[in-house]
Design an enzyme around this catalytic site. Structure first.
Site, PDB file in Angstrom:
ATOM      1  N   HIS A 211      -3.368  -4.969   0.340  1.00  0.00           N
ATOM      2  CA  HIS A 211      -2.688  -5.522   1.518  1.00  0.00           C
ATOM      3  C   HIS A 211      -2.687  -7.050   1.461  1.00  0.00           C
ATOM      4  CE1 HIS A 211      -2.276  -1.827   3.947  1.00  0.00           C
ATOM      5  NE2 HIS A 211      -3.358  -1.447   3.288  1.00  0.00           N
TER       6      HIS A 211
ATOM      7  N   GLU B  73      -1.036  -9.062   3.091  1.00  0.00           N
ATOM      8  CA  GLU B  73      -0.830  -9.700   4.402  1.00  0.00           C
ATOM      9  C   GLU B  73      -2.124 -10.232   5.007  1.00  0.00           C
ATOM     10  OE1 GLU B  73      -0.482  -6.469   3.708  1.00  0.00           O
ATOM     11  OE2 GLU B  73      -0.983  -5.143   5.378  1.00  0.00           O
TER      12      GLU B  73
ATOM     13  N   CYS C 225       0.831  -1.201   0.000  1.00  0.00           N
ATOM     14  CA  CYS C 225       0.000   0.000   0.000  1.00  0.00           C
ATOM     15  C   CYS C 225       0.871   1.258   0.000  1.00  0.00           C
ATOM     16  CB  CYS C 225      -0.982  -0.050   1.168  1.00  0.00           C
ATOM     17  SG  CYS C 225      -2.449   0.941   0.850  1.00  0.00           S
TER      18      CYS C 225
END
Ligand code: GLN
Length: 536
Positions: free
Chosen positions: A509, A511, A383
């Site tokens: 994102h 993750e 990001c």
């Protein structure tokens, strides 16, 4: 089957792993063949954690549907491996906002609106909604905070009422407490646990199970003492020493027979034998000695590592997939601006710049991206980490000295990162970003396409700014590749450098979608490149 409820409350202090314990319990029940749903009840007044500083609250975890939620939902998704939705997390703010809106509409005309029954009813309505939407056989509900907090009282009262409505036989209260040790003697103390159970009982709730967390081994005698003083059955005090490997928690609970204990108390029988072998293997693999790769994580909330919870977990998952140990070295981006912390960056095998907001420390992040680019150090940008990679490229490759994001310099001559068109008229801060799952098409032959191994992915977003398309051609000419684009070609979702071992960054994102058994390809790619660099 009637829905069964497992309520998790916390005693003594917060941050003792209530969320992890609840998540691990969810896994044990799912492994026994049940459809398990989880819900986190947060007593603070913010509508969601989206407007809170990461220092206050840690990471904001984003779901597929764009809900900005508590980081415990990350634990739930990583352990139980389900995809949660908006109903899985609500706050006092939402409960009051809804109740007050109803009052203004006239839904309660003539009535005085009170905590009991109006607020508690709204809490129960939201629990019911989650049970219905998920079709859960077992609902795990975690109440945030600690018993005794003023804010959590209406939630506990609602659970007490719910117990009578759905039947006591369908509910279990699990109280997670902390046993401190006293310095000089190292003696483990149960008194705070006794007090927190007394506080719980004073509002009409007696815990059925106590999970006694401690940094040391808790012996049988202590468990019996807790059972006696807290009025629970002897076998229902579960000692839980702090685990050095997070993913061992379900195995520890399983070993202590907690899965069967819970089912027994709920009058259920396992539908199948749990298969914990993959988790056992995972933990064994974590413990095996492996070569270490060092990753410099250049962020601005590094003092509170919870702010990067999912990033840290994703790195661990990807390290396992690469057969390495990851050493995360936290670097404050503002330090880099003051010529500090560079020794850590320089001895790292990879650089990771995670998401963030606001201008503090931004120049340090641009410097970190530049360092990785010029020294061909593997880099992953998430990001904001993608945005700073583009800013560095514009400034130092295209020689657009003034290049910036309009987030940090409104009047910049070269806004290579700019506010998205649909964001321009928005003035409210809460829940107004580009949030949740969006598709991304991967361009053939790129590093991103190679690591993913598919042509289209769906990833979770949380941002207001984007790559400014008027610079696309110039960037491409100088070796930036736009390897992931929205299907309509309008939004840049992944960028990478042509002449670099691995400099890849995403506007989304990744993750949030990394799982212990399914590490995220972008992270796996980073650690593979880092491993190769470490070898040299
Ligand atoms: N502040 C940037 C934006 O709003 C990046 C956000 C993030 O890193 N999550 O676009």
């Amino acid at each position: 089957m009637t829905t069964k409820y497992l309520f998790f409350t916390g005693g003594v202090v917060s941050s003792v792993g209530k969320g992890v314990t609840a998540a691990a319990m969810g896994l044990l029940l799912k492994e026994r063949g049940f459809n398990v749903a989880v819900q986190k009840l947060d007593p603070y007044i913010n509508v969601d954690p989206g407007t809170m500083s990461p220092y206050q609250h840690g990471e904001v975890y984003v779901l597929d549907d764009g809900a900005e939620t508590d980081l415990d939902l990350g634990h739930y998704e990583r352990f139980i491996d389900n995809r949660l939705t908006r109903v899985s997390n609500f706050t006092t703010g939402q409960v009051y906002a809804e109740t007050i809106a109803k009052e203004r509409r006239g839904d309660f005309l003539g009535g005085t609106i009170q905590v009991i029954p109006h607020i508690t009813n709204e809490i129960k309505r939201r629990i019911g909604l989650a049970a219905k939407e998920t079709g859960a056989e077992i609902m795990i509900l975690e109440v945030g905070g600690t018993v005794g907090d003023i804010e959590s009282q209406p939630f506990l009262e609602a659970l007490r009422q719910l117990r009578n409505e759905v039947g006591r036989e369908n509910c279990l209260f699990v109280h997670v407490t902390w046993l401190p040790t006293i310095g000089a003697t190292g003696e483990i103390k149960t008194k705070p646990t006794q007090h927190s159970v007394a506080a719980l009982r004073s509002i009409g709730i007696s815990p059925n199970i106590i999970i006694a967390r401690a940094d040391q081994d808790v012996d049988k005698g202590l468990c019996e003492k807790i059972a006696l003083f807290c009025d629970v059955e002897k076998d229902s005090v579960i000692p839980m020493k702090t685990a050095d490997v997070l993913y061992e928690v379900p195995l520890l609970l399983e070993k202590l027979g907690v899965g069967e204990l819970v089912l027994g108390k709920l009058g259920l029988e396992a539908k199948r034998k749990p298969n914990m072998r993959p988790w056992k293997k995972l933990v064994d693999d974590v413990r095996k000695p492996k070569p270490t790769v060092k990753v410099a994580l250049v962020g601005k909330y590094v003092e509170l590592q919870d702010a990067y919870m999912s990033v840290r977990e994703a790195l661990k998952h990807a390290a396992l997939a690469n057969g390495v140990e990851v050493e995360i070295n936290w670097v404050h981006s503002a330090d880099l601006e003051k010529d500090k912390g560079w020794d850590i960056v320089k001895k790292s095998d990879a650089v990771l710049v995670p998401g963030g907001f606001g201008s503090r420390g931004i120049e340090g992040k641009v410097m970190a991206a530049r360092f990785a680019r010029e020294n061909k150090v593997p880099y992953l940008g998430l990001c904001l980490g993608m945005q700073v990679m583009c800013i560095d490229f514009a400034r130092h490759v295209l020689d657009l000295e003034e290049a910036n994001s309009s987030e940090f310099d409104r009047g910049t001559e070269h806004p290579v990162i700019d506010l998205m068109i649909d964001q321009r008229s928005i003035t409210d801060m809460g829940g107004t970003m580009r949030l949740g799952l969006y598709p991304c098409l991967l361009q053939k032959g790129t590093k991103a396409a190679t690591v993913y191994g598919v042509a289209k992915v769906d990833e979770r977003h949380r941002h207001r700014f984007e790559f400014n398309n008027s610079y696309r051609a110039d960037f491409e000419k100088r070796g930036m590749i736009f390897s992931g684009l929205s299907p309509d070609n309008r939004l840049v979702e992944i960028v990478e450098l042509a002449d670099h071992p691995y400099m890849v960054a995403s506007q989304f994102h990744p993750e949030f979608l990394s799982r212990p058994m399914r590490p995220h390809p972008l992270f796996v790619g980073l650690l593979k490149a880092a491993k190769e660099r470490a070898k040299k």
